[in-house]
Design a protein around this motif. Structure first.
Motif, PDB file in Angstrom:
ATOM      1  N   PHE A 223       0.853  -1.187   0.000  1.00 33.38           N
ATOM      2  CA  PHE A 223       0.000   0.000   0.000  1.00 33.38           C
ATOM      3  C   PHE A 223       0.891   1.240   0.000  1.00 33.38           C
ATOM      4  CE2 PHE A 223      -2.609  -3.154   2.321  1.00 33.38           C
ATOM      5  CZ  PHE A 223      -3.701  -3.208   1.470  1.00 33.38           C
ATOM      6  N   THR A 224       0.384   2.311  -0.592  1.00 32.93           N
ATOM      7  CA  THR A 224       1.080   3.606  -0.582  1.00 32.93           C
ATOM      8  C   THR A 224       0.073   4.693  -0.244  1.00 32.93           C
ATOM      9  OG1 THR A 224       2.654   2.892  -2.278  1.00 32.93           O
ATOM     10  CG2 THR A 224       2.428   5.253  -1.932  1.00 32.93           C
ATOM     11  N   THR A 225       0.377   5.495   0.773  1.00 30.41           N
ATOM     12  CA  THR A 225      -0.511   6.593   1.149  1.00 30.41           C
ATOM     13  C   THR A 225       0.284   7.662   1.887  1.00 30.41           C
ATOM     14  OG1 THR A 225      -2.441   7.248   2.475  1.00 30.41           O
ATOM     15  CG2 THR A 225      -1.156   5.383   3.272  1.00 30.41           C
ATOM     16  N   ASP A 226      -0.121   8.916   1.687  1.00 33.71           N
ATOM     17  CA  ASP A 226       0.495  10.040   2.400  1.00 33.71           C
ATOM     18  C   ASP A 226      -0.197  10.321   3.731  1.00 33.71           C
ATOM     19  OD1 ASP A 226       2.056  10.273   0.184  1.00 33.71           O
ATOM     20  OD2 ASP A 226       1.087  12.066  -0.605  1.00 33.71           O
ATOM     21  N   ASP A 227      -1.303   9.666   3.983  1.00 29.70           N
ATOM     22  CA  ASP A 227      -2.111   9.953   5.170  1.00 29.70           C
ATOM     23  C   ASP A 227      -1.621   9.125   6.355  1.00 29.70           C
ATOM     24  OD1 ASP A 227      -4.207  10.055   7.134  1.00 29.70           O
ATOM     25  OD2 ASP A 227      -5.575  10.723   5.556  1.00 29.70           O
ATOM     26  N   ASN A 228      -1.091   9.797   7.394  1.00 27.18           N
ATOM     27  CA  ASN A 228      -0.555   9.090   8.553  1.00 27.18           C
ATOM     28  C   ASN A 228      -1.609   8.274   9.295  1.00 27.18           C
ATOM     29  OD1 ASN A 228       2.140  10.020   8.318  1.00 27.18           O
ATOM     30  ND2 ASN A 228       1.563  11.978   9.227  1.00 27.18           N
ATOM     31  N   LEU A 229      -2.829   8.770   9.349  1.00 20.83           N
ATOM     32  CA  LEU A 229      -3.886   8.035  10.046  1.00 20.83           C
ATOM     33  C   LEU A 229      -4.264   6.768   9.285  1.00 20.83           C
ATOM     34  CD1 LEU A 229      -6.202  10.955  11.242  1.00 20.83           C
ATOM     35  CD2 LEU A 229      -4.565   9.628  12.588  1.00 20.83           C
ATOM     36  N   VAL A 230      -4.255   6.849   7.953  1.00 19.71           N
ATOM     37  CA  VAL A 230      -4.528   5.660   7.152  1.00 19.71           C
ATOM     38  C   VAL A 230      -3.432   4.620   7.372  1.00 19.71           C
ATOM     39  CG1 VAL A 230      -4.750   4.757   4.802  1.00 19.71           C
ATOM     40  CG2 VAL A 230      -5.850   6.917   5.422  1.00 19.71           C
ATOM     41  N   VAL A 231      -2.188   5.086   7.416  1.00 16.74           N
ATOM     42  CA  VAL A 231      -1.071   4.168   7.670  1.00 16.74           C
ATOM     43  C   VAL A 231      -1.279   3.440   8.990  1.00 16.74           C
ATOM     44  CG1 VAL A 231       1.404   4.000   8.138  1.00 16.74           C
ATOM     45  CG2 VAL A 231       0.579   5.494   6.308  1.00 16.74           C
ATOM     46  N   GLN A 232      -1.635   4.176  10.043  1.00 12.11           N
ATOM     47  CA  GLN A 232      -1.846   3.559  11.351  1.00 12.11           C
ATOM     48  C   GLN A 232      -2.944   2.503  11.301  1.00 12.11           C
ATOM     49  OE1 GLN A 232      -2.092   6.194  14.796  1.00 12.11           O
ATOM     50  NE2 GLN A 232      -1.194   7.833  13.569  1.00 12.11           N
ATOM     51  N   SER A 233      -4.029   2.830  10.624  1.00 13.98           N
ATOM     52  CA  SER A 233      -5.150   1.887  10.553  1.00 13.98           C
ATOM     53  C   SER A 233      -4.763   0.622   9.805  1.00 13.98           C
ATOM     54  CB  SER A 233      -6.353   2.558   9.887  1.00 13.98           C
ATOM     55  OG  SER A 233      -6.830   3.636  10.674  1.00 13.98           O
ATOM     56  N   LEU A 234      -4.013   0.768   8.720  1.00 16.29           N
ATOM     57  CA  LEU A 234      -3.573  -0.406   7.966  1.00 16.29           C
ATOM     58  C   LEU A 234      -2.632  -1.273   8.802  1.00 16.29           C
ATOM     59  CD1 LEU A 234      -2.908   1.275   4.488  1.00 16.29           C
ATOM     60  CD2 LEU A 234      -4.774  -0.294   5.067  1.00 16.29           C
ATOM     61  N   VAL A 235      -1.720  -0.626   9.532  1.00 16.40           N
ATOM     62  CA  VAL A 235      -0.806  -1.372  10.400  1.00 16.40           C
ATOM     63  C   VAL A 235      -1.582  -2.062  11.512  1.00 16.40           C
ATOM     64  CG1 VAL A 235       1.106  -1.168  12.041  1.00 16.40           C
ATOM     65  CG2 VAL A 235       1.169   0.120   9.896  1.00 16.40           C
ATOM     66  N   ALA A 236      -2.547  -1.362  12.103  1.00 16.48           N
ATOM     67  CA  ALA A 236      -3.326  -1.923  13.200  1.00 16.48           C
ATOM     68  C   ALA A 236      -4.067  -3.190  12.783  1.00 16.48           C
ATOM     69  CB  ALA A 236      -4.324  -0.883  13.713  1.00 16.48           C
ATOM     70  N   GLU A 237      -4.483  -3.237  11.528  1.00 12.47           N
ATOM     71  CA  GLU A 237      -5.215  -4.397  11.035  1.00 12.47           C
ATOM     72  C   GLU A 237      -4.287  -5.506  10.547  1.00 12.47           C
ATOM     73  OE1 GLU A 237      -8.358  -4.875  11.422  1.00 12.47           O
ATOM     74  OE2 GLU A 237      -8.647  -2.874  12.299  1.00 12.47           O
ATOM     75  N   GLY A 238      -2.975  -5.327  10.715  1.00 11.38           N
ATOM     76  CA  GLY A 238      -2.026  -6.358  10.330  1.00 11.38           C
ATOM     77  C   GLY A 238      -1.799  -6.478   8.842  1.00 11.38           C
ATOM     78  N   LEU A 239      -2.112  -5.401   8.103  1.00 10.75           N
ATOM     79  CA  LEU A 239      -1.975  -5.445   6.649  1.00 10.75           C
ATOM     80  C   LEU A 239      -0.571  -5.076   6.172  1.00 10.75           C
ATOM     81  CD1 LEU A 239      -5.397  -3.823   5.747  1.00 10.75           C
ATOM     82  CD2 LEU A 239      -4.776  -6.247   5.639  1.00 10.75           C
ATOM     83  N   GLY A 240       0.274  -4.681   7.090  1.00 13.81           N
ATOM     84  CA  GLY A 240       1.635  -4.316   6.743  1.00 13.81           C
ATOM     85  C   GLY A 240       2.257  -3.513   7.864  1.00 13.81           C
ATOM     86  N   ILE A 241       3.548  -3.220   7.732  1.00 14.09           N
ATOM     87  CA  ILE A 241       4.243  -2.348   8.678  1.00 14.09           C
ATOM     88  C   ILE A 241       4.757  -1.154   7.890  1.00 14.09           C
ATOM     89  CG2 ILE A 241       4.833  -4.279  10.178  1.00 14.09           C
ATOM     90  CD1 ILE A 241       7.686  -4.123   9.101  1.00 14.09           C
ATOM     91  N   ALA A 242       5.255  -0.143   8.584  1.00 13.75           N
ATOM     92  CA  ALA A 242       5.648   1.075   7.879  1.00 13.75           C
ATOM     93  C   ALA A 242       6.836   1.744   8.548  1.00 13.75           C
ATOM     94  CB  ALA A 242       4.472   2.050   7.828  1.00 13.75           C
ATOM     95  N   MET A 243       7.689   2.353   7.742  1.00 14.42           N
ATOM     96  CA  MET A 243       8.739   3.223   8.265  1.00 14.42           C
ATOM     97  C   MET A 243       8.164   4.637   8.315  1.00 14.42           C
ATOM     98  SD  MET A 243      12.544   4.205   6.797  1.00 14.42           S
ATOM     99  CE  MET A 243      13.249   2.567   6.993  1.00 14.42           C
ATOM    100  N   MET A 244       8.203   5.238   9.494  1.00  9.15           N
ATOM    101  CA  MET A 244       7.593   6.547   9.689  1.00  9.15           C
ATOM    102  C   MET A 244       8.550   7.473  10.422  1.00  9.15           C
ATOM    103  SD  MET A 244       4.484   6.367   8.427  1.00  9.15           S
ATOM    104  CE  MET A 244       3.485   7.599   9.235  1.00  9.15           C
ATOM    105  N   PRO A 245       8.407   8.782  10.242  1.00 13.27           N
ATOM    106  CA  PRO A 245       9.249   9.727  10.983  1.00 13.27           C
ATOM    107  C   PRO A 245       8.885   9.757  12.460  1.00 13.27           C
ATOM    108  CG  PRO A 245       7.635  10.889   9.656  1.00 13.27           C
ATOM    109  CD  PRO A 245       7.536   9.458   9.264  1.00 13.27           C
TER     110      PRO A 245
END
Length: 301
Positions: A223-245
């Motif tokens: 997945f690719t998104t600029d929205d930090n809240l969307v990233v959190q939700s995707l990670v929370a659901e176990g759909l992936g992990i993310a490198m974040m500032p």
């Protein structure tokens, strides 16, 4: 072109009815008043007064100018007050363009400090990622851009801009709370080579791919998104992990997500960018000072 002092003298002659009275009110000699009125008449290209017996009477040109003189002087007085306020840091508009995580952290703190001390400075907010934010400053669309750069990437900064370093932002990895590495204080990027990833903006994604390539693997970006809240939700659901500032951790709201630092540490540089001449604008300089103070407090935490 009319000189303001000539307009003021003319206005006083009209108000008092004579050169002598105007000279007394303004603290000039009568010949000085006469000279200024003659200079104004040359600029107008027509006489402003005619003498009828002992009285001065306005000509048609004089009547026209008299209708505008008071407004001109009032406008100039207001402009003078506003310029004095700007020089005294009491007022001014500053347009700040920030990327999302800076807009959610550094900017609100700086504005709160600004409002507490200098309520006359008005800040307008814009949101954009670099390099677009930098080009906005060059085009005159904003006064200050907050942007970030990565040490491993060659990134061009427009030569018109001055960079003001604020802080180094450590990168983190967002994991589901139940992830096997969630209990660690730090994680190694190489250990996450087989994970599914959620990538962010183009500049962050480019750095992420570069760091993975340095370690010898290509990440599986699902997945690719600029929205930090969307990233959190995707990670929370176990759909992936993310490198974040690291700035994101201060407003990390999802209880099913944790942030862990990278080992070895990976950082990005956060800076403010302005046109060199804007450093001399008092209101802009004040906003930059507040951003520096907020950044310094975060570095010390």
């Amino acid at each position: 072109m009319f000189e303001s002092r000539h307009i003021k003298t003319f206005h006083e002659v009209v108000r008092t009815g004579s050169y002598t009275a105007a000279a007394r009110a303004l603290g000039y000699t009568q010949p000085a008043i006469t000279q200024q009125i003659k200079a104004l008449e040359r600029a107008v290209g027509a006489p402003l007064f005619v003498r009828v017996g002992r009285r001065m009477r306005l000509t048609e040109a004089g009547e026209t100018l008299a209708r505008h003189a008071g407004v001109i002087l009032d406008t100039m007085a207001v402009a003078h007050q506003q310029m004095r306020a700007l020089r005294g840091l009491r007022t001014g508009r500053v347009r700040v363009c920030a990327f999302p995580s800076a807009g959610a952290t550094l900017v609100p703190e700086a504005l709160a400090r600004l409002a507490a001390g200098r309520a006359g400075v008005r800040v307008e907010l814009q949101e954009s990622e670099p390099p677009d934010s930098l080009h906005r400053v060059v085009r005159g669309a904003c006064d200050i851009a907050l942007a970030f750069t990565y040490p491993g990437l060659h990134e061009e900064v427009p030569p018109e801009l001055v960079e003001i370093p604020l802080l180094e932002d450590q990168l983190t990895v967002l994991l589901p709370a139940g992830h096997a590495m969630a209990r660690r204080r730090a994680v190694k990027l190489a250990e996450l080579a087989d994970e599914r990833w959620i990538a962010g903006c183009l500049r962050c994604r480019t750095n992420f791919l570069h760091e993975c390539a340095e370690l010898g693997f290509a990440p599986d970006i699902v997945f690719t998104t600029d929205d930090n809240l969307v990233v959190q939700s995707l990670v929370a659901e176990g759909l992936g992990i993310a490198m974040m500032p690291g700035l994101v951790l201060s407003f990390l709201v999802h209880r099913k997500v944790v942030g862990r630092a990278l080992d070895p540490a990976s950082r990005r540089q956060i800076s403010a960018y302005v046109l060199r001449e804007h450093l001399e604008v008092p209101a802009t300089a004040l906003v930059l000072d507040e951003l520096r103070s907020v950044a310094a407090n975060r570095v010390g935490c």
